[in-house]
Design an enzyme around this catalytic site. Structure first.
Site, PDB file in Angstrom:
ATOM      1  N   GLY A 154      -5.140  -3.970   6.585  1.00 48.60           N
ATOM      2  CA  GLY A 154      -5.270  -3.326   7.887  1.00 48.60           C
ATOM      3  C   GLY A 154      -4.118  -3.493   8.853  1.00 48.60           C
ATOM      4  N   ASP A 155      -3.132  -4.330   8.518  1.00 45.99           N
ATOM      5  CA  ASP A 155      -2.050  -4.547   9.492  1.00 45.99           C
ATOM      6  C   ASP A 155      -0.747  -4.932   8.786  1.00 45.99           C
ATOM      7  OD1 ASP A 155      -0.894  -4.625  12.008  1.00 45.99           O
ATOM      8  OD2 ASP A 155      -1.614  -6.634  12.490  1.00 45.99           O
ATOM      9  N   LEU A 156      -0.387  -4.167   7.750  1.00 45.77           N
ATOM     10  CA  LEU A 156       0.866  -4.452   7.044  1.00 45.77           C
ATOM     11  C   LEU A 156       2.030  -3.873   7.846  1.00 45.77           C
ATOM     12  CD1 LEU A 156      -0.204  -3.936   3.327  1.00 45.77           C
ATOM     13  CD2 LEU A 156       0.367  -6.098   4.458  1.00 45.77           C
ATOM     14  N   ASN A 157       2.312  -4.524   8.963  1.00 45.76           N
ATOM     15  CA  ASN A 157       3.395  -4.044   9.823  1.00 45.76           C
ATOM     16  C   ASN A 157       4.697  -4.779   9.515  1.00 45.76           C
ATOM     17  OD1 ASN A 157       3.692  -6.424  11.517  1.00 45.76           O
ATOM     18  ND2 ASN A 157       1.830  -5.818  12.580  1.00 45.76           N
TER      19      ASN A 157
END
Length: 372
Positions: free
Chosen positions: A224-227
């Site tokens: 959900g948050d592979l930034n």
């Protein structure tokens, strides 16, 4: 981490421990003497880089979860168990150092005053590497990130079994891509301008074109948050002029939830666009890496443009809203906004057809030859 646990981000209380208090916490809860400690940037939790005076000078990250999320121990348990599972499966994920009582986390008071807030505390292994945000990305890195995104979701969805996993059904979680329509209640933070007009169009199109299709997408567990700050890379080979990179760390599982495979690739594309000098070319390389593990269906591909736009809208709107609540943390909260608005506007000026053509043609080229 992204701000907000559900659709009420204003209820969060970010921990505010000093370095001395944090060092005492490590000693008291984990039985380790701190040799050096320094704060790390964060959205709504508090993180410290810790070096302990044990043999080999081991390094850790002390993670102190915000007061709201700390009230959901099952959710933090699921996130931590997922990290441990991925590490055992060979992924470069942090693992917890156990407390003196043998637990993977502990609920602790922020200070010694009666009625003080309680925060969930974990000590995680420190992962080496450089955040993608600090590397000049190339096709090889983008392809690797796409492959990583698919591989993480696939192994979690197919093999991760733990009683706490049910807590990942987070219906109103503001950062789940299915919840782009919830942005309506925060859009006031943008004021009245051209940006707001585009976000309103994204939300409206999302309601009409994406929400009705959700049942046709393949479900999975999303990181959900592979930034670009949550993926670490190490230079593994190649020349100084043309280094080859490998993923050396996956950080921050606090946005995990049940979602869909296509959500993860859309999120990865959006965040990789942020740092790129040629943002519209990014999507095809990430997509090619992702589809080398999990090929998308026609329905999933047709939603990609609006899913990427939806993630831009989430990031920009919630950051603007949260910056009004926590002006002292505005610089960190609005990192994405520096280039995010420009990229979202460019996507909408080009239009879905032209953007998808660029992405899909780039991805198609990979089926003729492997990435260099």
């Amino acid at each position: 981490m992204s701000p907000g646990n559900d659709c009420r981000p204003q209820t969060l209380t970010k921990p505010a421990l000093g370095e001395k208090e944090a060092a005492e916490l490590v000693d008291r809860v984990f039985g380790l003497k701190v040799a050096w400690i320094g704060s790390l940037p964060s959205y709504d939790d508090q993180n410290f880089h810790v070096r302990v005076s044990a043999e080999g000078a081991a390094e850790y990250v002390l993670k102190i979860t915000n007061s709201e999320d700390s009230q959901e121990p099952d959710l933090i348990e699921a996130q931590t168990q997922a990290m441990m599972f991925l590490s055992a499966e060979g992924f470069p994920s942090a693992t917890p150092y156990r407390t003196k009582d043998g637990n993977i986390m502990s609920l602790e008071s922020g200070d010694h005053r009666p009625g003080s807030k309680k925060y969930m505390v974990r000590l995680l292994t420190y992962l080496p590497g450089t955040p993608v945000a600090k590397i000049a990305t190339n096709a090889q890195i983008l392809y690797e990130i796409g492959r990583l995104a698919a591989s993480v979701d696939k192994v979690l969805s197919e093999k991760f079994r733990h009683p706490s996993v049910k807590s990942l059904h987070r219906g109103q979680f503001i950062w789940n891509l299915a919840n782009v329509p919830l942005l309506d209640q925060y859009i006031y933070a943008l004021g009245q301008n051209k940006y707001r007009t585009v976000v309103e169009e994204v939300i409206e199109q999302f309601k009409v074109k994406v929400i009705p299709k959700l049942s046709s997408f393949r479900a999975c567990i999303n990181h959900g948050d592979l930034n670009d700050h949550n993926i670490l890379m190490d230079s593994s080979a190649g020349s100084l002029e043309n280094p080859q990179y490998r993923v050396s760390g996956i950080l921050d599982f606090s946005d995990m939830s049940y979602g869909y495979y296509v959500f993860e690739v859309a999120i990865a594309i959006m965040y990789m666009m942020i740092e790129s000098p040629d943002p519209l070319s990014v999507g095809g390389h990430v997509l090619a890496g992702f589809e080398s593990v999990v090929p998308l269906s026609t329905e999933e591909r047709s939603a990609l443009f609006l899913l990427v736009s939806g993630r831009f809208a989430q990031s920009l709107v919630i950051a603007a809203h949260t910056a009004l609540l926590y002006p002292e943390n505005k610089e960190y909260l609005t990192i994405t906004a520096k280039t995010g608005w420009k990229h979202l506007m460019t996507m909408f000026e080009m239009g879905q057809e032209a953007v998808e053509k660029t992405w899909f043609e780039t991805a198609q080229a990979y089926t003729q030859h492997a990435p260099s």
